[in-house]
Design a protein around this motif. Structure first.
Motif, PDB file in Angstrom:
ATOM      1  N   GLU A  23     -48.290 102.235  65.333  1.00  0.00           N
ATOM      2  CA  GLU A  23     -47.308 101.772  66.317  1.00  0.00           C
ATOM      3  C   GLU A  23     -47.451 100.282  66.581  1.00  0.00           C
ATOM      4  O   GLU A  23     -48.555  99.731  66.531  1.00  0.00           O
ATOM      5  CB  GLU A  23     -47.477 102.521  67.642  1.00  0.00           C
ATOM      6  CG  GLU A  23     -47.193 103.998  67.542  1.00  0.00           C
ATOM      7  CD  GLU A  23     -47.413 104.728  68.844  1.00  0.00           C
ATOM      8  OE1 GLU A  23     -48.085 104.167  69.747  1.00  0.00           O
ATOM      9  OE2 GLU A  23     -46.931 105.858  68.977  1.00  0.00           O
ATOM     10  N   ILE A  24     -46.301  99.629  66.877  1.00  0.00           N
ATOM     11  CA  ILE A  24     -46.287  98.236  67.299  1.00  0.00           C
ATOM     12  C   ILE A  24     -45.414  98.120  68.541  1.00  0.00           C
ATOM     13  O   ILE A  24     -44.527  98.934  68.763  1.00  0.00           O
ATOM     14  CB  ILE A  24     -45.750  97.293  66.192  1.00  0.00           C
ATOM     15  CG1 ILE A  24     -44.371  97.747  65.707  1.00  0.00           C
ATOM     16  CG2 ILE A  24     -46.727  97.177  65.050  1.00  0.00           C
ATOM     17  CD1 ILE A  24     -43.697  96.778  64.747  1.00  0.00           C
ATOM     18  N   GLU A  25     -45.691  97.114  69.360  1.00  0.00           N
ATOM     19  CA  GLU A  25     -44.896  96.819  70.546  1.00  0.00           C
ATOM     20  C   GLU A  25     -43.977  95.658  70.245  1.00  0.00           C
ATOM     21  O   GLU A  25     -44.364  94.725  69.537  1.00  0.00           O
ATOM     22  CB  GLU A  25     -45.801  96.373  71.704  1.00  0.00           C
ATOM     23  CG  GLU A  25     -46.337  97.466  72.555  1.00  0.00           C
ATOM     24  CD  GLU A  25     -47.071  96.879  73.750  1.00  0.00           C
ATOM     25  OE1 GLU A  25     -46.414  96.380  74.679  1.00  0.00           O
ATOM     26  OE2 GLU A  25     -48.300  96.911  73.716  1.00  0.00           O
ATOM     27  N   CYS A  26     -42.764  95.688  70.803  1.00  0.00           N
ATOM     28  CA  CYS A  26     -41.839  94.592  70.564  1.00  0.00           C
ATOM     29  C   CYS A  26     -40.720  94.612  71.596  1.00  0.00           C
ATOM     30  O   CYS A  26     -40.605  95.543  72.380  1.00  0.00           O
ATOM     31  CB  CYS A  26     -41.251  94.669  69.163  1.00  0.00           C
ATOM     32  SG  CYS A  26     -40.422  96.211  68.824  1.00  0.00           S
ATOM     33  N   ASN A  27     -39.908  93.571  71.567  1.00  0.00           N
ATOM     34  CA  ASN A  27     -38.707  93.486  72.378  1.00  0.00           C
ATOM     35  C   ASN A  27     -37.529  93.267  71.446  1.00  0.00           C
ATOM     36  O   ASN A  27     -37.503  92.302  70.699  1.00  0.00           O
ATOM     37  CB  ASN A  27     -38.785  92.314  73.368  1.00  0.00           C
ATOM     38  CG  ASN A  27     -39.816  92.542  74.442  1.00  0.00           C
ATOM     39  OD1 ASN A  27     -40.041  93.654  74.872  1.00  0.00           O
ATOM     40  ND2 ASN A  27     -40.461  91.473  74.865  1.00  0.00           N
ATOM     41  N   ALA A  28     -36.560  94.170  71.499  1.00  0.00           N
ATOM     42  CA  ALA A  28     -35.322  94.001  70.745  1.00  0.00           C
ATOM     43  C   ALA A  28     -34.297  93.369  71.681  1.00  0.00           C
ATOM     44  O   ALA A  28     -34.534  93.243  72.881  1.00  0.00           O
ATOM     45  CB  ALA A  28     -34.836  95.350  70.235  1.00  0.00           C
ATOM     46  N   ASP A  29     -33.148  92.958  71.143  1.00  0.00           N
ATOM     47  CA  ASP A  29     -32.117  92.338  71.966  1.00  0.00           C
ATOM     48  C   ASP A  29     -31.668  93.254  73.096  1.00  0.00           C
ATOM     49  O   ASP A  29     -31.475  92.819  74.217  1.00  0.00           O
ATOM     50  CB  ASP A  29     -30.898  91.965  71.109  1.00  0.00           C
ATOM     51  CG  ASP A  29     -31.211  90.833  70.148  1.00  0.00           C
ATOM     52  OD1 ASP A  29     -32.135  90.050  70.428  1.00  0.00           O
ATOM     53  OD2 ASP A  29     -30.522  90.740  69.120  1.00  0.00           O
ATOM     54  N   LYS A  30     -31.506  94.536  72.800  1.00  0.00           N
ATOM     55  CA  LYS A  30     -30.971  95.480  73.775  1.00  0.00           C
ATOM     56  C   LYS A  30     -32.048  96.226  74.552  1.00  0.00           C
ATOM     57  O   LYS A  30     -31.774  96.786  75.605  1.00  0.00           O
ATOM     58  CB  LYS A  30     -30.085  96.502  73.065  1.00  0.00           C
ATOM     59  CG  LYS A  30     -28.906  95.883  72.356  1.00  0.00           C
ATOM     60  CD  LYS A  30     -28.121  96.935  71.609  1.00  0.00           C
ATOM     61  CE  LYS A  30     -26.993  96.313  70.821  1.00  0.00           C
ATOM     62  NZ  LYS A  30     -26.263  97.297  70.031  1.00  0.00           N
ATOM     63  N   VAL A  31     -33.267  96.279  74.028  1.00  0.00           N
ATOM     64  CA  VAL A  31     -34.324  97.101  74.620  1.00  0.00           C
ATOM     65  C   VAL A  31     -35.600  96.278  74.752  1.00  0.00           C
ATOM     66  O   VAL A  31     -36.074  95.701  73.789  1.00  0.00           O
ATOM     67  CB  VAL A  31     -34.609  98.345  73.742  1.00  0.00           C
ATOM     68  CG1 VAL A  31     -35.627  99.237  74.408  1.00  0.00           C
ATOM     69  CG2 VAL A  31     -33.333  99.104  73.452  1.00  0.00           C
TER      70      VAL A  31
END
Length: 78
Positions: free
Chosen positions: A57-65
């Protein structure tokens, strides 16, 4: 979250090693649970990923989420 790179090896769907701050691309359309029906499309670029204590698993920020946890089997290094 600080991770020891010596202990944890995180790889994308192609087997390429991922590091904190890398950019990844989705290889499959993903429906995001708990987001009100948001679907991240194949080919979406996600910048500045953070490794977790789980190599799958990786953590991230998408444009919508924001605050998204992705499985590494659905991403490839950009």
């Amino acid at each position: 979250m600080a991770n020891d790179d010596d202990d944890l090896v995180v790889k994308d769907a192609n087997g390429t090693r991922l590091n904190n701050g890398d950019s990844v691309t989705l290889i499959k359309d993903l429906k995001v649970k708990g987001s009100g029906g948001v679907t991240l499309k194949r080919g979406t670029l996600i910048k500045n990923v953070r490794l977790t204590y789980d190599e799958a698993e990786i953590e991230c920020n998408a444009d919508k989420v924001k605050g998204l946890i992705l499985r590494t089997e659905f991403v490839r290094k950009a």
